[in-house]
Design a protein around this motif. Structure first.
Motif, PDB file in Angstrom:
ATOM      1  N   SER A 298      31.741  46.200  -4.277  1.00 37.02           N
ATOM      2  CA  SER A 298      30.636  46.262  -3.319  1.00 37.02           C
ATOM      3  C   SER A 298      29.269  46.062  -3.975  1.00 37.02           C
ATOM      4  O   SER A 298      28.324  45.624  -3.332  1.00 37.02           O
ATOM      5  CB  SER A 298      30.660  47.596  -2.561  1.00 37.02           C
ATOM      6  N   CYS A 299      29.159  46.403  -5.268  1.00 36.63           N
ATOM      7  CA  CYS A 299      27.846  46.317  -5.926  1.00 36.63           C
ATOM      8  C   CYS A 299      27.842  45.435  -7.169  1.00 36.63           C
ATOM      9  O   CYS A 299      26.775  45.159  -7.723  1.00 36.63           O
ATOM     10  CB  CYS A 299      27.358  47.722  -6.305  1.00 36.63           C
ATOM     11  N   GLU A 300      29.003  44.982  -7.594  1.00 40.48           N
ATOM     12  CA  GLU A 300      29.129  44.312  -8.891  1.00 40.48           C
ATOM     13  C   GLU A 300      28.164  43.135  -9.058  1.00 40.48           C
ATOM     14  O   GLU A 300      27.586  42.938 -10.121  1.00 40.48           O
ATOM     15  CB  GLU A 300      30.569  43.828  -9.089  1.00 40.48           C
ATOM     16  N   ASP A 301      27.978  42.348  -8.001  1.00 44.54           N
ATOM     17  CA  ASP A 301      27.159  41.143  -8.102  1.00 44.54           C
ATOM     18  C   ASP A 301      25.662  41.404  -7.931  1.00 44.54           C
ATOM     19  O   ASP A 301      24.853  40.478  -8.064  1.00 44.54           O
ATOM     20  CB  ASP A 301      27.604  40.114  -7.057  1.00 44.54           C
ATOM     21  N   PHE A 302      25.296  42.657  -7.637  1.00 40.44           N
ATOM     22  CA  PHE A 302      23.895  42.964  -7.361  1.00 40.44           C
ATOM     23  C   PHE A 302      23.224  43.764  -8.483  1.00 40.44           C
ATOM     24  O   PHE A 302      22.007  43.673  -8.667  1.00 40.44           O
ATOM     25  CB  PHE A 302      23.770  43.751  -6.051  1.00 40.44           C
ATOM     26  N   ILE A 303      23.992  44.560  -9.210  1.00 41.05           N
ATOM     27  CA  ILE A 303      23.426  45.437 -10.232  1.00 41.05           C
ATOM     28  C   ILE A 303      22.999  44.639 -11.464  1.00 41.05           C
ATOM     29  O   ILE A 303      23.676  43.711 -11.888  1.00 41.05           O
ATOM     30  CB  ILE A 303      24.448  46.522 -10.650  1.00 41.05           C
ATOM     31  N   ASP A 304      21.889  45.022 -12.042  1.00 43.89           N
ATOM     32  CA  ASP A 304      21.404  44.421 -13.285  1.00 43.89           C
ATOM     33  C   ASP A 304      22.035  45.192 -14.449  1.00 43.89           C
ATOM     34  O   ASP A 304      21.426  46.072 -15.050  1.00 43.89           O
ATOM     35  CB  ASP A 304      19.875  44.520 -13.341  1.00 43.89           C
ATOM     36  N   TRP A 305      23.285  44.837 -14.765  1.00 44.23           N
ATOM     37  CA  TRP A 305      24.062  45.587 -15.760  1.00 44.23           C
ATOM     38  C   TRP A 305      23.436  45.458 -17.146  1.00 44.23           C
ATOM     39  O   TRP A 305      22.889  44.425 -17.513  1.00 44.23           O
ATOM     40  CB  TRP A 305      25.507  45.085 -15.793  1.00 44.23           C
ATOM     41  N   GLY A 306      23.520  46.529 -17.920  1.00 47.70           N
ATOM     42  CA  GLY A 306      22.971  46.513 -19.269  1.00 47.70           C
ATOM     43  C   GLY A 306      22.765  47.925 -19.772  1.00 47.70           C
ATOM     44  O   GLY A 306      23.441  48.867 -19.342  1.00 47.70           O
ATOM     45  N   SER A 307      21.801  48.102 -20.662  1.00 49.62           N
ATOM     46  CA  SER A 307      21.571  49.415 -21.271  1.00 49.62           C
ATOM     47  C   SER A 307      21.006  50.430 -20.282  1.00 49.62           C
ATOM     48  O   SER A 307      21.233  51.635 -20.414  1.00 49.62           O
ATOM     49  CB  SER A 307      20.619  49.277 -22.466  1.00 49.62           C
ATOM     50  N   VAL A 308      20.264  49.955 -19.270  1.00 49.32           N
ATOM     51  CA  VAL A 308      19.743  50.866 -18.243  1.00 49.32           C
ATOM     52  C   VAL A 308      20.829  51.194 -17.231  1.00 49.32           C
ATOM     53  O   VAL A 308      21.049  52.365 -16.891  1.00 49.32           O
ATOM     54  CB  VAL A 308      18.520  50.254 -17.533  1.00 49.32           C
ATOM     55  N   ASN A 309      21.511  50.178 -16.751  1.00 54.29           N
ATOM     56  CA  ASN A 309      22.580  50.355 -15.760  1.00 54.29           C
ATOM     57  C   ASN A 309      23.934  50.137 -16.437  1.00 54.29           C
ATOM     58  O   ASN A 309      24.512  49.058 -16.382  1.00 54.29           O
ATOM     59  CB  ASN A 309      22.387  49.381 -14.599  1.00 54.29           C
TER      60      ASN A 309
END
Length: 529
Positions: A68-79
């Protein structure tokens, strides 16, 4: 949607015989004292200590990675990502742990003062003082609203439950896990109450943009003519002090949304820093700390129960949580129109940024993305001299989406509502930190007053060669030479050297914003190095 198993677990947790449901402030104060969780101060406030965690634990915050959120989150050290199985297993452990407690505490309320955009939430706490904190920081429902309340996001906080990183997939015993699919925030291993507040803000930073609302880490006030001002700024820039104006009403001091209708406060209270607090310097905050307020890690006289706000034995991050109603000069409810003016505050220790500059839309987006200020010695462990620091959108730790998404919304709203934007330097003048002096508060107030009153829209200006910033040459109540940083330095060559160093730092930091458009990229300092 929540799974059947998790819905069942949540129902068991929230309907057990050990649940204390929506207790009043006096009831919670009684429970805190009975349970020896805190100490009653002379003012009627409750003081509590948070153990070894006296601030947020960003390395222990995760978002559940799922479809549901995989394509929207800015994944990295913060997220940071954590898998669904790890979340589910830890959730079951924490719920089982809390169900065995003699009592737990539940608060139902809202995040968002605008009823069109508010989020119904529930907060389940192991500690009574954390539940009092939640009650003071979020929006308390009326009896009718409570009777019809259906939570859309739940915080489950168990400070004494510690994770096992080798089993649970966490980085330490502490965890702050957000599941947008299950609509649950799981907190454990830390007694710092600020995790509860900021986790909901992070959630709002994900949900609100889907509804054309820009979530903002800023304070806001409104003038007698209905004109609205926003104040963005990191710690030490003067955001709280400068937004507290006897001639303007406070909308809120930390978290807001900018919707198609205008600005609204996300919270129902304030979470103010207490270090060196005095009635003389910050009377609004000082006088707001009374019965039902929560003090964190504040040292006090054991006999008189009077706080010593200058004592930093436990931490410099001492805090006070209190409801907005404790401040006299507020807007009720906490909603207002569209912003006429936006102020970006920075405390520049290099002493080279102009004290006030009017920004174009593109410059506003650039400086919003940059979120620049200087960390000063003593504000964080290990900081012994001023350090340039950048926090995207003035709130990088709380942004699930890419910062450029928020900057794009800001630019669109500035265009749509013809909002004026100013960059205000509350830092050093006449030289860098250690040589020059901190900008006089009276000068900063005069500049902000002129900006809010529209007095700077038609005055004569000059353009800085290094930063490309347009600065007024005259501001009522401010000496003309103060407005041009270089003119306040005895060593003009030293000014050029320091200004160029800072310009390069801006460019280096901005390299990570690969999604920024060409116009925004070109709105930074003119000096390229």
């Amino acid at each position: 949607m929540k799974s059947v198993e998790q819905s069942s677990l949540m129902q068991e947790l929230t309907t057990g015989n050990n649940v204390q449901d929506n207790l009043s402030v006096p009831q919670l104060v009684e429970r805190i004292l009975d349970r020896h969780e805190g100490t009653l101060m002379e003012s009627g406030a409750i003081q509590a200590s948070t153990g070894k965690y006296t601030g947020r634990s960003p390395n222990d915050k995760f978002i559940v990675r799922e479809e549901s959120c995989e394509d929207f989150i800015d994944w990295g050290s913060v997220n940071q990502a954590i898998d669904e199985a790890s979340f589910d297993n830890l959730y079951e452990k924490v719920v089982t742990y809390l169900k065995d407690k003699n009592e737990i505490f539940q608060f139902k309320g809202f995040a968002g003062a605008d009823k069109n955009y508010r989020l119904p939430i529930q907060v389940i706490n192991e500690y009574a003082w954390h539940n009092l904190f939640a009650r003071q920081l979020f929006i308390t429902p009326s009896e009718e609203e409570l009777a019809n309340h259906e939570s859309e996001f739940t915080v489950v906080s168990a400070p004494t439950y510690k994770a096992d990183p080798t089993v649970d997939g966490t980085n330490s015993e502490t965890f702050i896990l957000v599941s947008f699919k299950k609509r649950i925030i799981l907190i454990g291993g830390t007694e710092y109450a600020g995790e509860i507040k900021k986790s909901i803000f992070s959630v709002m930073n994900y949900l609100l943009p889907k509804r054309e609302v820009l979530p903002m880490h800023c304070s806001a006030n409104v003038g007698q003519e209905g004109d609205v001002a926003l104040f963005f700024g990191l710690s030490g820039t003067g955001k709280t002090t400068l937004s507290a104006d006897p001639y303007r009403k406070l909308i809120g001091d930390d978290e807001h949304g900018w919707s198609p209708n205008g600005v609204f406060n996300i919270e129902g209270g304030c979470y103010a820093k207490c270090i060196n607090l005095s009635q003389e310097k910050e009377p609004q905050i000082y006088d707001a700390i009374r019965f039902g307020s929560v003090l964190e890690n504040v040292i006090f006289d054991s006999k008189t129960r009077i706080p010593n706000y200058d004592n930093t034995t436990l931490t410099e991050n001492t805090r006070a949580a209190y409801p907005l109603e404790n401040i006299d000069n507020i807007v009720t409810p906490s909603v207002a129109g569209h912003p006429n003016t936006i102020i970006f505050l920075t405390a520049d220790a290099s002493g080279t940024l102009p004290p006030i500059s009017k920004l174009t839309k593109e410059q506003a987006m650039y400086h919003f993305l940059s979120g620049y200020t200087s960390k000063l010695a003593g504000t964080e462990r290990g900081v012994t001299e001023p350090q340039a620091t950048f926090s995207a959108c003035f709130g990088s730790p709380f942004l699930p989406l890419a910062p450029s998404a928020y900057a794009k919304m800001l630019g669109e709203k500035i265009d749509q509502h013809n909002t004026n934007v100013f960059l205000v330097n509350t830092g050093w003048t006449g030289g860098s930190y250690g040589v020059g002096n901190r900008m006089k508060l009276s000068y900063t107030r005069a500049m902000i007053h002129a900006a809010l009153e529209g007095e700077l829209n038609t005055v004569e200006t000059t353009k800085d060669d290094i930063f490309g910033l347009v600065t007024p040459m005259h501001v009522p109540g401010v000496p003309d030479e103060v407005l041009i940083p270089k003119s306040t330095w005895e060593d003009k060559d030293a000014y050029d050297t320091e200004a160029k160093k800072l310009a390069i730092k801006f460019h280096e930091n901005f390299k990570k914003f690969t999604q920024a458009d060409k116009e925004t990229l070109q709105a930074g300092p003119h000096y390229q190095g």
